[in-house]
Write a protein that holds these residues in place. Structure first.
Motif, PDB file in Angstrom:
ATOM      1  N   ILE A 214       0.825  -1.213   0.000  1.00 25.44           N
ATOM      2  CA  ILE A 214       0.000   0.000   0.000  1.00 25.44           C
ATOM      3  C   ILE A 214       0.857   1.262   0.000  1.00 25.44           C
ATOM      4  N   ASP A 215       2.148   1.106   0.348  1.00 29.56           N
ATOM      5  CA  ASP A 215       3.059   2.258   0.421  1.00 29.56           C
ATOM      6  C   ASP A 215       3.768   2.529  -0.897  1.00 29.56           C
ATOM      7  N   GLN A 217       4.721   3.992  -4.178  1.00 29.77           N
ATOM      8  CA  GLN A 217       4.386   5.227  -4.888  1.00 29.77           C
ATOM      9  C   GLN A 217       5.456   5.491  -5.935  1.00 29.77           C
ATOM     10  N   THR A 223      -4.344   6.482  -8.199  1.00 29.72           N
ATOM     11  CA  THR A 223      -4.906   5.514  -7.256  1.00 29.72           C
ATOM     12  C   THR A 223      -6.337   5.206  -7.670  1.00 29.72           C
ATOM     13  N   GLY A 266      -4.842  10.107  -5.946  1.00 22.05           N
ATOM     14  CA  GLY A 266      -4.802   9.813  -4.511  1.00 22.05           C
ATOM     15  C   GLY A 266      -6.011   9.003  -4.074  1.00 22.05           C
ATOM     16  N   PHE A 267      -5.871   8.385  -2.891  1.00 17.32           N
ATOM     17  CA  PHE A 267      -6.933   7.513  -2.399  1.00 17.32           C
ATOM     18  C   PHE A 267      -8.210   8.283  -2.114  1.00 17.32           C
ATOM     19  N   TRP A 268      -8.076   9.430  -1.461  1.00 15.70           N
ATOM     20  CA  TRP A 268      -9.286  10.092  -0.977  1.00 15.70           C
ATOM     21  C   TRP A 268     -10.220  10.526  -2.103  1.00 15.70           C
ATOM     22  N   THR A 342      -5.138  -3.536   4.000  1.00 16.23           N
ATOM     23  CA  THR A 342      -6.161  -3.976   3.051  1.00 16.23           C
ATOM     24  C   THR A 342      -5.477  -4.345   1.734  1.00 16.23           C
ATOM     25  N   LYS A 418      -2.316   2.279  -8.713  1.00 18.88           N
ATOM     26  CA  LYS A 418      -2.398   1.392  -7.553  1.00 18.88           C
ATOM     27  C   LYS A 418      -3.868   1.269  -7.157  1.00 18.88           C
ATOM     28  N   VAL A 420      -6.470   0.275  -4.411  1.00 14.75           N
ATOM     29  CA  VAL A 420      -6.486   0.099  -2.959  1.00 14.75           C
ATOM     30  C   VAL A 420      -7.906  -0.260  -2.529  1.00 14.75           C
ATOM     31  N   TRP A 421      -8.004  -1.279  -1.707  1.00 13.57           N
ATOM     32  CA  TRP A 421      -9.304  -1.692  -1.178  1.00 13.57           C
ATOM     33  C   TRP A 421      -9.577  -0.946   0.118  1.00 13.57           C
ATOM     34  N   SER A 422     -10.823  -0.525   0.315  1.00 16.85           N
ATOM     35  CA  SER A 422     -11.207  -0.008   1.628  1.00 16.85           C
ATOM     36  C   SER A 422     -11.408  -1.207   2.550  1.00 16.85           C
TER      37      SER A 422
END
Lengths: 721, 154
Positions: A214-215, A217, A223, A266-268, A342, A418, A420-422
């Motif tokens: 998850i890190d 980058q 994302t 980004g994730f958000w 996750t 990338k 990413v799963w919540s």
């Protein structure tokens, strides 16, 4: 294993041949700090180590580090034989290359608690080979016989006080032929193996610099967060992404087979965009599923004949003839692995190449799946294994779900991305430990257990995967019946049957696989048998296990540690359990009570383990503590349930796991053993649920046969007793 | 633009004000030591100090930390007794939750230099570890505090 294992060069090179012999290091994943992996390879006699001119020894580990300690235990195997300076050992994640294929399973995989036993000879030989060559290099330098020299702590010592460090010898050793055969140390000369060593990966993890998937980058990376179907097997009918696209930072919305990916800077913004998506799904037959309905169907099946997994004598005739008949139903739910990290997967897809960085337990399978999804050949795909923030089996998926979907997103995005799963994606995302229903009967006559019939109902993990032909025999998935069909107790009339059910809920191995359920059923029911015979549960097991010295060894040790038979505070009870799994033997005694609200409190757990010859005792102790904690999460809290096809749990509030304030004190005793090494990552899990259930019965007289042991179930069982 | 200090350094960040601090730290400032675990303040993996108090950075929006002092795992010196103790007691397994555990323990010892078992329970029960390192976390806190662990439940 023989004391001096010989390994021919031909055997040794078989595994490394595809890489062209000597220099093989292609991948430097700086997982544990940026300085690592930069040293020049002066001496690299095989795929598993290289010694730099400053003496730095880099050990290349082909197993995924997910907490079980392989980045320390496997280097210890190499370093013991290499006789290097442990303080100069560095670890590097292996690339996805044939040299690192599992010595038994024939592919790159971390699983089945097999890392130490499967690598012992190969890594010992790798270290011994290098040591032999370094000694040879020193002997040539000094013009003496190699027999007059010895290796110690990163240097070769010769006659008349001569000394050359490995760093000084590296360049010369690199020019020598790799020896045909090497002799391994006699274990009585071990200096590292069997000693508690600090983990090599700890400092970077505590510093916050260790790199998990998850890190990952890279500049320009996007994302993605995926809107996933509400029901397993559902397909997208339509979507409206207008609002999602308006979220600042969202750059693309793309439908893929797994759902709809919202790609952002980004994730958000990706998550916010995902939550703004409007989707309509064709739910398919999955929307009809409910735990209640499945339970009824499983119970119905359990009363009918299944496929026979084990038969001794004739349980069918012996059971009705028994003086006393015990019958019970046991049930355990679907479970989510829920590692703290996750799921995630980084993909950089370019014309003709694909780079994947993720925490994989299953590199060969994931790489092939990625290649297929990308329309490339497997050799065009590079998979770099990061640290795993827990795995527990979830990242060894024959379906490669989290890798394939990331490649599909990358194809659409054409930039490094990338996924990413919540946490909600993770808990609702399937690939669960199967739900199981067990119907079990025992016949008792003349103070003896004379017959036993156990019918198991649940989904096969293996059926329908690429492993079916190898692992499902005559319709029996061994992982469905392991721990039940091979129970150690001598019962003259024994029958174990299996019904393999099918539905759309994806299932997967979950730390300790079949044992996670069979140990609970077999060891709880054996307690019921002991008590029905009027015998002490420990003494009764002792009596039955007379022909099983390793079971008996851990059983007696756990009982001794617990003070079995001595007084406990009022309301407390002890329960015992012994179980073999993954070539190791574990017995646990739990001490429990109920608090004022009727909640189970586990005070202490005494754990004895015989895993054969040992590498790092501190890791063994840590894995036993870990197994207890992981197993207690399932025993006390864990359940994935379905209603109208929807998973009813979402996050750690509805899918609770063990927390610090509920952690018992765990004492571990490791049996001294010269037996072949066994597994350690999973073997601590199976015994804890039955030990606790048996302790609960001892404490309050309530037999809980359904997990998790919630206050409601305990209260109901007390009402019955 | 939102301005705040992270590990003693002033940062000006251009992010949507509702963005959780966690994602600003990880995605904007590339401080990936602070981990995502649940997004709901349920697991503690994202714990940071905000003006010396432990907070779940997934549940604090970046607009709320204007002019505040943030300390992340990267800002706690390697010589800190908690970090040293975590290594000495070999707490980590997968290690993913440990930055959050360490930050919570640092905050605990600041408030209670000699914590009781109940104070440890209270301060640390919000930090989930799926590897089950809890027993060693308890021991490591006692070792850092110079107190003796009774260990486990009473």
């Amino acid at each position: 294993m023989s004391e001096d294992t010989q390994m021919s060069r031909r055997d040794f090179l078989k595994s490394g041949a595809a890489l062209g012999g000597g220099l093989v290091i292609a991948c430097h994943v700086p997982l544990l700090g940026p300085a690592w992996g930069a040293d020049p390879a002066a001496f690299a006699p095989n795929a598993f180590l290289r010694v730099a001119s400053d003496g730095t020894t880099t050990i290349i580990v082909g197993k995924a580090e997910m907490g079980q300690g392989v980045y320390t235990s496997l280097p210890m195997l190499v370093a013991e034989e290499l006789a290097c300076d442990w303080r100069k050992v560095r670890v590097e994640a292996a690339p996805d290359a044939l040299a690192y294929n599992h010595t038994t399973f024939g592919m790159m995989v971390t699983g089945g608690s097999s890392s130490v036993w499967s690598e012992w000879e190969r890594l010992s030989s790798a270290g011994a080979t290098a040591r032999t060559m370094l000694v040879q290099a020193a002997a040539q330098t000094w013009k003496v016989k190699p027999e007059s020299c010895r290796a110690e702590n990163g240097a070769v010592l010769g006659p008349a006080g001569r000394r050359l460090s490995y760093g000084e010898l590296a360049a010369k050793a690199a020019k020598l032929p790799v020896p045909e055969k090497v002799a391994l140390k006699d274990p009585k000369h071990y200096t590292l193996l069997g000693k508690p060593m600090h983990r090599i990966d700890s400092p970077a993890k505590i510093a916050g610099t260790a790199i998990f998937g998850i890190d990952v980058q890279v500049p320009g990376m996007l994302t993605a967060v995926i809107a996933r179907p509400p029901v397993f097997g559902a397909t997208l009918k339509s979507m409206d992404a207008t609002k999602a696209r308006q979220v600042p930072g969202v750059v693309q919305v793309v439908a893929i087979p797994a759902g709809v990916a919202v790609v952002a800077e980004g994730f958000w913004p990706a998550k916010t965009g995902r939550d703004q998506l409007e989707t309509v799904w064709d739910e398919g037959p999955g929307s009809g599923l409910s735990t209640e309905g499945m339970r009824a169907e499983y119970a119905r099946l359990g009363a009918t004949p299944g496929l026979v997994a084990r038969r001794e004598g004739s349980a069918e005739t012996a059971l009705p003839a028994a003086a006393q008949l015990l019958q019970a139903e046991y049930e355990v739910p679907y479970l989510s692995h829920s590692p703290m990290e996750t799921l995630n997967c980084f993909v950089d897809l370019k014309p003709g190449s694909c780079l994947i960085r993720t925490g994989s337990q299953f590199q060969t399978v994931d790489r092939a799946a990625a290649a297929k999804a990308a329309g490339l050949k497997p050799e065009q795909v590079t998979l770099e294994t990061t640290l795993l923030g827990g795995g527990f089996g979830r990242r060894a998926n024959p379906a490669s779900d989290f890798v394939i979907e990331a490649v599909q997103v990358a194809k659409a995005v054409q930039k490094p991305v990338k996924v990413v799963w919540s946490r909600e994606d993770d808990i609702k995302g399937g690939y669960y430990r199967p739900m199981w229903y067990d119907r079990i009967s025992a016949g008792l006559s003349d103070g003896k257990l004379t017959s036993w019939k156990h019918t198991i109902v649940g989904q096969s993990i293996i059926t329908g995967t690429a492993f079916e032909s190898a692992l499902v025999k005559n319709g029996i998935d061994d992982t469905s019946v392991e721990g039940a069909a091979d129970l150690p107790y001598p019962i003259p009339n024994l029958q174990v049957e299996l019904h393999s059910t099918r539905n759309v809920v994806p299932t997967l191995w979950w730390r300790s696989v079949g044992h996670s359920h069979t140990a609970f059923v077999v060891e709880s029911f054996l307690d019921e048998v002991a008590l029905a015979l009027g015998k002490d549960p420990y003494r009764y097991r002792q009596e039955l296990l007379a022909g099983h010295p390793r079971h008996l060894g851990v059983l007696n040790e756990a009982a001794r540690m617990s003070g079995w038979g001595t007084d406990l505070p009022a309301g407390h009870g002890r329960g015992i359990c012994v179980h073999e799994s993954f070539k190791s033997f574990v017995a646990q005694v739990a001490e429990v009570s109920l608090d004022g609200s009727g909640k189970l409190v586990v005070h202490r757990v005494y754990c004895a383990v015989d895993c054969g010859r040992i590498v790092n005792p501190d890791t063994i102790a840590a894995q036993m503590e870990s197994g207890v904690a992981f197993g207690l999460s399932a025993a006390l809290y864990g359940a994935i349930t379905l209603k109208k096809g929807r998973v009813e749990q979402a996050n750690f509030d509805s899918y609770p796991v063990l927390r610090l304030d509920a952690m018992p004190k765990v004492e571990v005793s490791i049996i001294k053993s010269a037996e072949k090494p066994g597994g350690i990552g999973e073997t601590g899990v199976p015994p804890i649920a039955p030990a606790v259930a048996n302790a609960l019965f001892a404490a309050v007289g309530a037999r809980v046969r359904t997990l998790p042991m919630t206050p409601q179930r305990i209260a109901a069982a007390r009402g019955r007793s | 633009m939102i301005t705040f200090h992270v590990n003693g350094k002033l940062h000006r960040v251009d992010a949507s004000p509702d963005t959780p601090l966690l994602w600003v730290l990880r995605d904007n400032l590339k401080l990936t030591g602070t981990k995502f675990g649940c997004g709901e303040g349920l697991c503690g993996a994202c714990t940071v100090l905000i003006n010396d108090l432990p907070q779940r950075s997934c549940s604090v929006s970046v607009s709320e930390v204007q002019d505040k002092r943030i300390t992340t795992i990267e800002g706690i010196p390697a010589s800190h007794p908690v970090k040293k103790s975590w290594i000495a007691q070999e707490v980590s397994q997968c290690g993913y939750c440990q930055p959050g555990q360490v930050v919570s323990a640092v905050a605990l010892l600041k408030r209670h230099p000699k914590p009781t078992e109940v104070q440890i329970d209270h301060a640390m029960a919000g930090n989930i570890c799926r590897c089950g390192s809890y027993q060693r976390i308890r021991t490591a806190i006692h070792a850092a505090a110079g107190t003796v662990s009774k260990g486990g439940k009473p």
